[in-house]
Scaffold this motif. Structure first.
Motif, short mmCIF file in Angstrom:
data_model
loop_
_atom_site.label_atom_id
_atom_site.label_comp_id
_atom_site.label_asym_id
_atom_site.label_seq_id
_atom_site.Cartn_x
_atom_site.Cartn_y
_atom_site.Cartn_z
N ASN A 1 0.79 -1.23 0.00
CA ASN A 1 0.00 0.00 0.00
C ASN A 1 0.83 1.28 0.00
OD1 ASN A 1 -2.29 -1.57 -0.05
ND2 ASN A 1 -2.49 -1.59 2.18
N GLY A 2 2.06 1.21 0.48
CA GLY A 2 2.95 2.38 0.44
C GLY A 2 2.43 3.56 1.25
N LYS A 3 2.76 4.79 0.78
CA LYS A 3 2.42 6.03 1.49
C LYS A 3 2.79 5.94 2.96
CE LYS A 3 -1.04 7.52 -1.82
NZ LYS A 3 -2.44 7.83 -2.07
N ASN A 4 1.84 6.24 3.89
CA ASN A 4 2.21 6.19 5.31
C ASN A 4 1.88 4.84 5.96
OD1 ASN A 4 -0.54 6.51 5.28
ND2 ASN A 4 -0.61 7.89 7.05
N SER A 5 1.64 3.80 5.15
CA SER A 5 1.31 2.49 5.73
C SER A 5 2.44 1.95 6.60
CB SER A 5 1.04 1.46 4.64
OG SER A 5 0.10 1.93 3.74
N ALA B 1 4.54 2.37 14.07
CA ALA B 1 4.13 3.03 15.32
C ALA B 1 3.19 2.13 16.12
CB ALA B 1 3.46 4.37 15.00
N ALA B 2 2.21 1.53 15.45
CA ALA B 2 1.26 0.65 16.16
C ALA B 2 1.99 -0.56 16.74
CB ALA B 2 0.15 0.21 15.21
N ASN B 3 2.97 -1.06 15.99
CA ASN B 3 3.75 -2.20 16.47
C ASN B 3 4.59 -1.82 17.69
OD1 ASN B 3 4.99 -4.92 16.26
ND2 ASN B 3 6.81 -3.73 15.71
N GLN C 1 -3.91 -4.19 13.30
CA GLN C 1 -5.00 -4.19 12.30
C GLN C 1 -6.06 -3.15 12.66
OE1 GLN C 1 -5.34 -5.96 9.22
NE2 GLN C 1 -6.81 -4.26 9.17
N GLU C 2 -6.42 -3.09 13.95
CA GLU C 2 -7.44 -2.11 14.37
C GLU C 2 -6.98 -0.68 14.18
OE1 GLU C 2 -9.83 -3.02 17.99
OE2 GLU C 2 -8.64 -4.87 17.94
N VAL C 3 -5.67 -0.45 14.42
CA VAL C 3 -5.13 0.90 14.20
C VAL C 3 -5.22 1.25 12.72
CG1 VAL C 3 -3.08 2.36 14.37
CG2 VAL C 3 -3.66 0.84 16.26
N PHE C 4 -4.89 0.30 11.85
CA PHE C 4 -5.03 0.53 10.40
C PHE C 4 -6.45 0.93 10.04
CE2 PHE C 4 -0.92 -1.56 9.28
CZ PHE C 4 -0.51 -0.62 8.36
N ASP C 5 -7.43 0.31 10.69
CA ASP C 5 -8.82 0.64 10.39
C ASP C 5 -9.19 2.06 10.80
OD1 ASP C 5 -9.02 -1.92 9.46
OD2 ASP C 5 -9.90 -2.74 11.29
N LYS C 6 -8.42 2.62 11.75
CA LYS C 6 -8.77 3.94 12.29
C LYS C 6 -7.99 5.09 11.66
CE LYS C 6 -10.14 2.66 16.97
NZ LYS C 6 -10.81 3.56 17.90
N VAL C 7 -6.85 4.80 11.02
CA VAL C 7 -5.98 5.90 10.56
C VAL C 7 -6.06 6.05 9.05
CG1 VAL C 7 -3.63 6.82 10.57
CG2 VAL C 7 -4.43 5.46 12.50
N GLU C 8 -6.05 7.30 8.61
CA GLU C 8 -6.15 7.60 7.19
C GLU C 8 -4.81 7.31 6.48
OE1 GLU C 8 -6.89 11.47 4.35
OE2 GLU C 8 -6.83 11.72 6.53
N ILE C 9 -4.89 6.73 5.29
CA ILE C 9 -3.68 6.53 4.49
C ILE C 9 -3.41 7.81 3.69
CG2 ILE C 9 -2.62 5.15 2.63
CD1 ILE C 9 -3.08 3.46 5.10
#
Ligand code: MG
Length: 403
Positions: A330-334, A340-342, A364-372
């Motif tokens: 996915n790149g960008k800020n992924s 950071a979540a890790n 995974q939950e943090v990914f669901d909450k943060v904008e790419i």
């Protein structure tokens, strides 16, 4: 023979990469001169390094420790000047006399000095994984605007570089067209960590004391946990993608328990060439220092290469590895979000406040909450990183009821 001495600064000289670099520099003292060193809190070891290696500048980034040190020893020891904080780091990474900057500080403190070193056209030997993963786009775009060179010291990536150079190809960082026209596949190896053979039903019982014991490499706690979840290998996939920029399906990892083969490069003609060495960080460090030559003489005994084994990664046991692969895709800020979540999850796991198996779920939950989005400057990267960390903490507190 007389060589032009090259000046080296080590950001983070008291960690394991830093200490190994000092040893390598000592054995190559006819070629290198130590300019700057730095520590965060380990002022005792820093003091020993100052008296032993006599750098021109030593930097302490922790304010309290700096004050304590200067009160005790003054702001100069022999010919070594003692400096403080980020300003000090910038001084030793961008001064005109410096040729090589070894970036071995853990975490984001390393970002600004590395960007400064890039704008000052230095050779940067990078051991810091976080900033490659979190700020890769910015680092590559800064490199493209300068004459600086960035060389990886992570053993697998250093091994990829060694094979690529030894095969007559060039090092052109992030050059997709070039590497796609020369290479089929890149494979990095993973020892598998301490839980490779553990039944998946037992994973919920893993405690931090089990996760920090690594079978083949001796490392800090955080990276040992990352090894045990295979997040470390996932971060290294992102790192390999950044450096050589093949399509993600052509960058893979494989379990190799003996940690003697570090990477394999499959060329266009179907030939695969592997890099083998003892798991000793002095080997990649010395190669990066003397790149593209091999000058360092290892003191290791003759290496035995019997019974080498290779296996696929049992993906179902290690969801962190897959999370990292999708971040690489996915790149960008992924990468930033993943890192950071890790880090926050591992911090809570090390205190045994969450379970081993919670780590990938939280990420995974943090990914669901943060904008790419894309971050194109240092400030927005640091801000985004802080934001993801606080979201991760909030989520852990709310869901896992821990302070
Ligand atoms: Mg590695």
């Amino acid at each position: 023979m007389v060589f032009v001495l090259r000046s080296v600064s080590i950001l983070g000289s008291t960690g394991s990469v830093g200490a190994n670099t000092l040893e390598v520099l000592t054995s190559l003292s006819e070629r290198f001169r130590l300019y700057g060193i730095s520590c965060n809190q380990n002022i005792l070891l820093l003091h020993n390094q100052i008296t032993q290696y006599k750098p021109a500048i030593a930097v302490i980034t922790d304010e309290k420790k700096y004050t304590e040190f200067v009160n005790q020893h003054g702001s100069r020891i022999g010919d070594t000047e003692i400096l403080y904080g980020e300003e000090g780091l910038n001084e030793i990474s961008s001064q005109k006399v410096v040729d090589i900057v070894v970036a071995a500080i853990v975490g984001f403190t390393c970002l600004r000095p590395v960007i400064n070193a890039i704008s000052s056209n230095k050779t940067i030997i990078i051991a810091n994984k976080e900033i490659l993963v979190s700020a890769g786009e910015l680092i590559i775009s800064s490199l493209k605007k300068s004459k600086a060179r960035l060389l990886p010291v992570d053993s697998e990536h250093n091994a990829l570089l060694q094979v690529i150079i030894s095969s007559g190809l060039e090092y052109r960082i992030n050059d997709k067209n070039y590497y796609k026209s020369k290479l089929n596949n890149l494979t990095i190896t993973a020892s598998g960590g301490p839980f490779l053979d553990l039944e998946i039903s037992e994973f919920k019982n893993i405690k931090s004391k089990h996760a920090i014991k690594h079978p083949t490499w001796s490392m800090g706690k955080k990276i040992s946990v990352d090894s045990s979840t295979m997040m470390n290998k996932g971060l290294e996939i992102i790192e390999a993608k950044l450096l050589f920029n093949l399509d993600l399906e052509n960058i893979n990892a494989i379990i190799h328990r003996q940690s003697k083969v570090h990477a394999l490069v499959e060329f266009l003609d179907g030939s695969t060439i592997a890099h083998m060495a003892e798991p000793d960080m002095k080997i990649p460090i010395s190669y990066a220092l003397t790149f593209p030559d091999r000058i360092y003489k290892s003191s290791a005994e003759k290496t035995s290469y019997d019974s080498l084994t290779f296996e696929d990664i049992p993906i179902s046991k290690f969801p962190c590895y897959e999370l990292a692969r999708s971040a690489a895709k996915n790149g960008k800020n992924s990468g930033l979000i993943l890192n950071a979540a890790n880090e926050i999850s591992v911090e809570y796991f090390l205190k045994d406040k969450i379970m081993f198996t919670d780590i990938p779920n939280i990420i995974q939950e943090v990914f669901d909450k943060v904008e790419i989005t894309s971050n194109d400057n240092i400030e927005s990267i640091i801000e985004n990183d802080n934001e993801v960390r606080s979201i991760s903490q909030g989520l852990i507190k709310e869901k896992y009821g821990t302070a």
